[in-house]
Design an enzyme around this catalytic site. Sequence first.
Site, mmCIF file in Angstrom:
data_model
loop_
_atom_site.group_PDB
_atom_site.id
_atom_site.type_symbol
_atom_site.label_atom_id
_atom_site.label_comp_id
_atom_site.label_asym_id
_atom_site.label_seq_id
_atom_site.Cartn_x
_atom_site.Cartn_y
_atom_site.Cartn_z
ATOM 1 N N HIS A 45 44.761 -5.126 -55.428
ATOM 2 C CA HIS A 45 45.692 -4.127 -56.006
ATOM 3 C C HIS A 45 45.096 -2.966 -56.299
ATOM 4 C CE1 HIS A 45 48.954 -2.329 -58.219
ATOM 5 N NE2 HIS A 45 49.885 -3.246 -57.577
ATOM 6 N N ASP A 97 53.582 -10.032 -54.751
ATOM 7 C CA ASP A 97 54.336 -10.266 -53.579
ATOM 8 C C ASP A 97 53.914 -11.391 -52.772
ATOM 9 O OD1 ASP A 97 55.341 -7.770 -53.638
ATOM 10 O OD2 ASP A 97 54.187 -6.697 -52.585
#
Length: 372
Positions: free
Chosen positions: A258, A312
Amino acid sequence: MEEISPGLENVYIKYTELTYIDGNNGIMRYRGYDINELAQKSSFEKVSYLMLFGKFPDEAELKAFKSSINKNLALPDYLKDILRSLPEKSDSLGILQTLLSAKASEEGNYKYDRENDIVKIPEILGNVLSMVANIYRLKSGNNIIDPEPGDSYAETFLKACFGSTDKDSIKSMDSALILYMDHEIPASTTAALVTASTLSDMYSSLAAAIAALRGPLHGGAAEGAYRQFLEIGSPENVNEWFKNNILSGNKRLVGFGHRVYRTYDPRLKTFKKYADILSKTEEQKNILEIARKLEEAGVNAFGKKGIYTNTDFYSGIVFNAMGFPVDMFTTLFGLSRISGILAHITEYVETQERLIRPRAIYRGEKERKYPE
Ligand code: ACO
């Protein structure tokens, strides 16, 4: 000497009181409240109100907010006609973008202020619920309906999609709607901010956001992560697959890494909990087992570089266990993000309004003569 900042990295374009993220310590808060606590104890309606209007609603405000959402669940006929007329191969997020644009065509100028927002925003939340539920229905071969109000936004949505639902799915959906509601200003929210900064209406701003969400560099990781699990097929194949595809450098592990987090994404905790609760069939348990083994391999290989599981990785498992196909995952993310995007654009336009208009440094040809 002017300089550009590629990708607007480290460029700040607004002050916000909405979402705080500490990427090094895996902390995320909405208006100071811990994200997982909100997902556990609150509801989509209450958290949306908190984000949009700065405080939790009292009983009367909550009732009025819910009732305005419920009054706006029936889509106008022209939107139903558009839904029916789009080609079968249209993807669900593309359909949502189209419906939002179509609705924008009847909006005219919007005057951004709190008095108008309290009427307009629940209208949009009701409309978008119905758009997404009917996109799912149409793509799964069902008729278009006007959803019947349930006790909560999550229940209304799931019942509109599936006809019936259960307590665990409602709680999981409610939590997912909260966890995905906002994440500061990623590309989609920034696209909405640029649009709203011209004083364009809310539906146009949302259509711009969904257009940005469609790209594979932004939305779509939940779908990618889930497709990875399907490709692996069985927990026994994880190590071999990881060696051949990820350690070899052929692919990136989707659902890992991320731009902001250097540790576990804080939203994971709640998604993991519901992945566990909802995965009941052998097939669902198999996928969950693959995910767990793959996560372990990923953390062992990349954890020392600050690359950990993002939200996710597990959210697709939750959505699938509720009954949604992979093609719907990013659209469900979009549905959850609507009130966060609206909170950002109203915060910006109503408190710091300034047209967003950056510059580009010209490096083309000098003056030239037109070829005769
Ligand atoms: N798998 C393997 N290696 C990775 C991964 C990954 N998922 N993510 C980053 N890396 C490695 C890169 O190869 C690079 O290694 P190097 O320095 O040896 O070349 C290093 O980590 C830094 O990578 P960058 O791409 O510069 O990091 P950035 O912060 O730009 O990446 C991103 C963030 C795009 C999310 C990246 O981690 C990625 O591609 N992840 C996979 C897709 C994904 O899961 N996206 C969802 C994001 S979360 C969300 O949208 C809710």
